[in-house]
Design an enzyme around this catalytic site. Structure first.
Site, PDB file in Angstrom:
ATOM      1  N   LYS A 290       7.425   3.247   8.156  1.00  0.00           N
ATOM      2  CA  LYS A 290       7.920   2.645   6.988  1.00  0.00           C
ATOM      3  C   LYS A 290       9.229   2.944   6.709  1.00  0.00           C
ATOM      4  O   LYS A 290       9.657   4.291   6.753  1.00  0.00           O
ATOM      5  CB  LYS A 290       6.960   2.776   5.795  1.00  0.00           C
ATOM      6  CG  LYS A 290       6.615   1.636   4.808  1.00  0.00           C
ATOM      7  CD  LYS A 290       5.578   1.881   4.098  1.00  0.00           C
ATOM      8  CE  LYS A 290       5.508   0.793   3.118  1.00  0.00           C
ATOM      9  NZ  LYS A 290       4.295   0.705   2.234  1.00  0.00           N
ATOM     10  N   GLU A 377     -10.037  -4.135  -6.087  1.00  0.00           N
ATOM     11  CA  GLU A 377     -10.121  -4.523  -7.280  1.00  0.00           C
ATOM     12  C   GLU A 377     -11.597  -4.487  -7.727  1.00  0.00           C
ATOM     13  O   GLU A 377     -12.070  -4.175  -8.792  1.00  0.00           O
ATOM     14  CB  GLU A 377      -9.014  -5.665  -7.738  1.00  0.00           C
ATOM     15  CG  GLU A 377      -7.675  -5.286  -7.764  1.00  0.00           C
ATOM     16  CD  GLU A 377      -6.972  -5.322  -6.538  1.00  0.00           C
ATOM     17  OE1 GLU A 377      -7.614  -5.580  -5.718  1.00  0.00           O
ATOM     18  OE2 GLU A 377      -5.835  -4.715  -6.464  1.00  0.00           O
ATOM     19  N   ARG A 405      -8.909 -10.645  -9.094  1.00  0.00           N
ATOM     20  CA  ARG A 405      -9.820 -10.466  -7.996  1.00  0.00           C
ATOM     21  C   ARG A 405     -11.023  -9.746  -8.385  1.00  0.00           C
ATOM     22  O   ARG A 405     -12.197  -9.921  -7.651  1.00  0.00           O
ATOM     23  CB  ARG A 405      -9.151  -9.279  -7.060  1.00  0.00           C
ATOM     24  CG  ARG A 405      -8.518  -9.377  -6.129  1.00  0.00           C
ATOM     25  CD  ARG A 405      -9.073 -10.023  -4.656  1.00  0.00           C
ATOM     26  NE  ARG A 405      -8.186 -10.644  -3.979  1.00  0.00           N
ATOM     27  CZ  ARG A 405      -7.371 -10.166  -2.911  1.00  0.00           C
ATOM     28  NH1 ARG A 405      -7.456  -9.040  -2.978  1.00  0.00           N
ATOM     29  NH2 ARG A 405      -6.679 -10.897  -2.406  1.00  0.00           N
TER      30      ARG A 405
HETATM   31  C1  LIG Z   1      -4.854  -7.686  -4.589  1.00  0.00           C
HETATM   32  C2  LIG Z   1      -3.574  -6.763  -4.519  1.00  0.00           C
HETATM   33  N1  LIG Z   1      -3.662  -5.779  -5.119  1.00  0.00           N
HETATM   34  C3  LIG Z   1      -2.292  -4.778  -5.055  1.00  0.00           C
HETATM   35  C4  LIG Z   1      -1.338  -5.370  -4.384  1.00  0.00           C
HETATM   36  C5  LIG Z   1      -0.014  -4.445  -4.589  1.00  0.00           C
HETATM   37  N2  LIG Z   1       0.517  -4.345  -3.173  1.00  0.00           N
HETATM   38  C6  LIG Z   1       1.323  -4.933  -2.569  1.00  0.00           C
HETATM   39  S1  LIG Z   1       1.673  -4.391  -1.063  1.00  0.00           S
HETATM   40  C7  LIG Z   1       0.451  -2.973  -1.235  1.00  0.00           C
HETATM   41  C8  LIG Z   1       0.319  -2.269  -0.223  1.00  0.00           C
HETATM   42  C9  LIG Z   1       0.235  -2.773   1.164  1.00  0.00           C
HETATM   43  O1  LIG Z   1       0.232  -1.918   2.203  1.00  0.00           O
HETATM   44  P1  LIG Z   1       0.083  -2.297   3.592  1.00  0.00           P
HETATM   45  O2  LIG Z   1      -0.643  -3.352   3.670  1.00  0.00           O
HETATM   46  O3  LIG Z   1      -0.431  -1.222   4.327  1.00  0.00           O
HETATM   47  O4  LIG Z   1       1.494  -2.735   4.128  1.00  0.00           O
HETATM   48  P2  LIG Z   1       2.671  -1.869   4.104  1.00  0.00           P
HETATM   49  O5  LIG Z   1       3.687  -2.218   2.852  1.00  0.00           O
HETATM   50  O6  LIG Z   1       2.328  -0.352   4.266  1.00  0.00           O
HETATM   51  O7  LIG Z   1       3.523  -2.389   5.415  1.00  0.00           O
HETATM   52  C10 LIG Z   1      -0.210  -3.266  -2.336  1.00  0.00           C
HETATM   53  C11 LIG Z   1      -1.187  -2.363  -2.855  1.00  0.00           C
HETATM   54  C12 LIG Z   1      -1.353  -6.879  -3.996  1.00  0.00           C
HETATM   55  N3  LIG Z   1      -0.333  -7.163  -3.590  1.00  0.00           N
HETATM   56  N4  LIG Z   1      -2.582  -7.409  -3.871  1.00  0.00           N
END
Ligand SMILES: Cc1ncc(C[n+]2csc(CCOP(=O)(O)OP(=O)(O)O)c2C)c(N)n1
Length: 645
Positions: A290, A377, A405
């Site tokens: 990242k 959630e 959710r």
């Molecule tokens: C239902 C929901 N809860 C929380 C989020 C907030 N959120 C956006 S990106 C993310 C983390 C994503 O991590 P990952 O899928 O591993 O992708 P990365 O950013 O590490 O590439 C979160 C918790 C969301 N988008 N949707």
């Protein structure tokens, strides 16, 4: 530039209009393209803010995907879609459009079917890619077509229930699906839970890595393309026993490939080519960094997951103007930490958003009373319900949009059993530059119909602390919604007040009009009242409604009995919101007073540079509201005169 200065070499990126241009590059041009993309990502997000870390991590992966597959015929489904900037740059959405990323008229920060035919499926919430891709692959099979469907999921997507539900169905639904597991070990914060630990073990396990290198060696001895089927079957025979049978994904029936270095074009392309020719669903475990290419983003992955504008050289965030009040989220987090230190029964729960919700303050103060359950959630709500049955006082901090959710759990598990769980809904109202997946415009409608629920919104951050304190004394579920960003700057009392539940607060008396306002709209209502008084000599009162449920019916009916026009103001859709609650109460009491409801229309509100621009676009700027209320008042006066005549 003078005549002797050589013109800068044209960028490869500027010549990319679609996947065909990516495919036309030679392999040795790819690192240059990757570099140019990274520079563009940094330049644009430094100015506009955005998901810089995740996108820097998927530059090589996205280029490789577009080398091997051809969108829009082939289809990519990106989970969350916050990492889709590189895909945008490669599919004709560069230049000025990309430079206005997350701004009015520019590229959205997520993917939308309406934005480009290359966006096969829109998203903004996490955990949807695998299910959607499986649906698309199954539809392809039913229709007898042959395109490829590729789901690109982050490691944190595997903390989501839906991803696991989809995984459970892959093999029974299709024989051809490619899943990319983009593993960077981070959600927004460090990823959590058993699957995350499992992935970490695989990526550091010597046997897996040896396997990967052997597979690589095997591939490099064969040409790709037409030979692939023969190569695949030979490879399958020779490595059959070599597959790590214990792979979790193999148990779900997917062929596991990897781990693959997600910044190595050769390895990525070979594995994708291989997967393209498989007749079983394949999961490619890709390891990425990242923030790759930007030192400070690598060192602070949480801050640079979704950054506000920053200095591209030092990484420092643009400073808020001096005197900017603290965020609602921070005020909430500090207050909860204070309450939790004093009462060990109080715990905080987040679904992978410790810093966004302010719960990081609780985690720092009393780590044992803090739970990050991952992007889960539904589980967060149900987990809170379980805790509450044993005398614990759980506070679930979940953004308004993500709490959608957990709706069944709110009704079936919390409210039906009248369990005392407090829900704190940050980002209620607009999340302007994120757009429709992130606006919190529906929560009042989906919550106020739930029996046993107490639903409230503070007019400022001090009242938020009072509401949190009050909710913790209640015997059933409580929901507190508040907006993104800075509060009003009021001082926070040393000791919170216990608010009388179901009582509104009259801030200003009036005899012509009474404005019932909710949350931040209270400030707008006070300004509107001033202006109507000053310019039209109208006597306008303002009520801080505080509670949407239970609504202060006594006060409302007393106003309705003597005031000809009530105005409701809310940062929520009109349908089913606070104004609707007012109308229902008046109708039940047979009270025929005129009501003008101000709120968001029955539309999905797009992204925009800021809240003011979006309000103006929907006729909700202060001037628009002024004109609307005045017109209603004048119409009413004319009707009264006509009736009197
Ligand atoms: C239902 C929901 N809860 C929380 C989020 C907030 N959120 C956006 S990106 C993310 C983390 C994503 O991590 P990952 O899928 O591993 O992708 P990365 O950013 O590490 O590439 C979160 C918790 C969301 N988008 N949707």
């Amino acid at each position: 530039m003078n005549a002797s200065t050589p013109a800068p070499a044209p960028r490869l990126l500027d010549a990319i209009r679609g996947p065909a241009d990516v495919q036309a590059l030679t392999p040795d041009q790819l690192p240059q393209l990757a570099l140019e993309i990274r520079n563009e990502l940094i330049a644009v997000t430094a100015r506009n803010g955005g998901h810089i870390g995740p996108n820097l991590g998927v530059v090589e992966l996205t280029i490789a995907l577009h080398r091997v597959f051809t969108t829009p015929e082939d289809q990519f489904v990106f989970d969350v879609a916050h990492q889709g900037y590189v895909h945008k740059l490669l599919t004709g959405r560069g230049g000025e459009f990309f430079r206005k990323l997350r701004q009015t008229g520019g590229a959205s920060g997520f993917l939308y079917r309406a934005e480009s035919p290359h966006d096969a499926f829109g998203a903004g919430h996490a955990g949807t890619a695998l299910s959607a891709a499986l649906g698309m692959a199954t539809a392809r099979d039913l229709r007898g077509s042959h395109e490829h469907v590729v789901a690109v999921c982050g490691d944190a997507a595997f903390t989501c229930g839906i991803t696991l539900e989809a995984l459970n169905n892959v093999v029974s639904s299709t024989k051809r699906l490619i899943v990319i597991l983009n593993d960077n070990e981070w959600s927004i914060a460090k990823n959590v839970g058993a699957i995350s630990r499992y992935l970490n073990r695989i990526s550091t396990n010597k046997t897996y890595n040896k396997l990967h290198h052997d597979v690589e060696a095997f591939f490099t001895s064969f040409p790709t393309g037409v030979e692939m089927n023969r190569v695949y079957h030979k490879w399958k025979r020779e490595t059959k026993d070599f597959f790590v049978e214990s792979s979790l994904f193999e148990k779900f029936g997917l062929r596991y490939l990897g781990p693959v270095d997600g910044h190595n074009f050769n390895a990525l392309v070979k594995n994708l080519e291989f997967a393209k020719h498989c007749d079983v669903p394949v999961l490619i475990h890709v390891l990425t960094k990242k923030g790759k290419g930007l030192e400070f983003a690598i060192n602070s992955p949480e801050k640079f997951h979704g950054a506000s504008p920053y200095d591209p050289v030092t990484g420092e965030s643009k400073k808020a103007a001096p005197g900017t009040p603290p965020n609602y989220g921070d005020v909430f987090g500090h207050a909860l930490a204070r309450f939790a230190l004093a009462d060990r029964r109080i715990v905080g729960i987040t679904g992978a958003m410790p810093s966004g919700t302010g719960l990081a303050h609780l985690a720092a103060a009393v780590p044992g009373q803090f739970f990050d359950v991952g992007i889960a959630e539904e589980h967060a709500v149900l987990f809170a319900a379980g805790l509450a049955t044993k005398g614990i006082r759980p506070v679930c901090a979940i953004y308004s949009t993500f709490l959608q959710r957990g709706y069944d759990q709110i009704i079936h598990d919390v409210a039906l059993q009248n369990l005392p769980v407090t829900f704190c809904l940050d980002r209620a109202g607009l999340s302007a530059n994120d757009g429709p997946t992130h606006h919190g415009l529906f929560d009042l409608a989906y919550l106020r119909c739930v029996p046993n629920a107490t639903v409230m919104q503070p007019k400022d951050e001090d009242e938020l602390v009072d509401m949190l304190h009050t909710s913790l004394q209640l015997g059933g579920p409580a929901f507190i919604r508040y907006p993104r960003g800075a509060g009003t700057g009021v001082p926070i009392k040393a000791e919170p007040a216990l608010l009388p539940v179901g009582h509104a607060e009259v801030l200003r008396e009036g005899s012509n009009l009474m404005i019932w306002a909710l949350g931040p709209m209270v400030q707008d209502a006070l300004r509107l009242a001033e202006r109507l008084q000053a310019e039209e000599n109208l006597s306008v009162g303002v009520v801080n409604a505080r509670f949407v449920k239970p609504l202060d019916r006594t006060l409302l009916l007393s106003h309705a009995a003597c005031i000809p026009l009530l105005v409701t103001m809310e940062d929520h859709v009109i349908a089913g919101g606070f104004g609707s609650a007012v109308l229902e109460a008046l109708q039940e009491a047979d009270c025929p007073v005129a009501v003008e409801r101000i709120g968001w229309p029955d539309k999905f509100v797009e992204h925009g540079s800021n809240v003011e621009i979006l309000r103006a676009a929907y006729g909700l700027a202060p001037d628009d509201i002024y004109r609307r209320v005045l017109a209603r008042w004048r119409n009413l006066s004319t009707e009264h005169i006509a009736a009197d005549v």
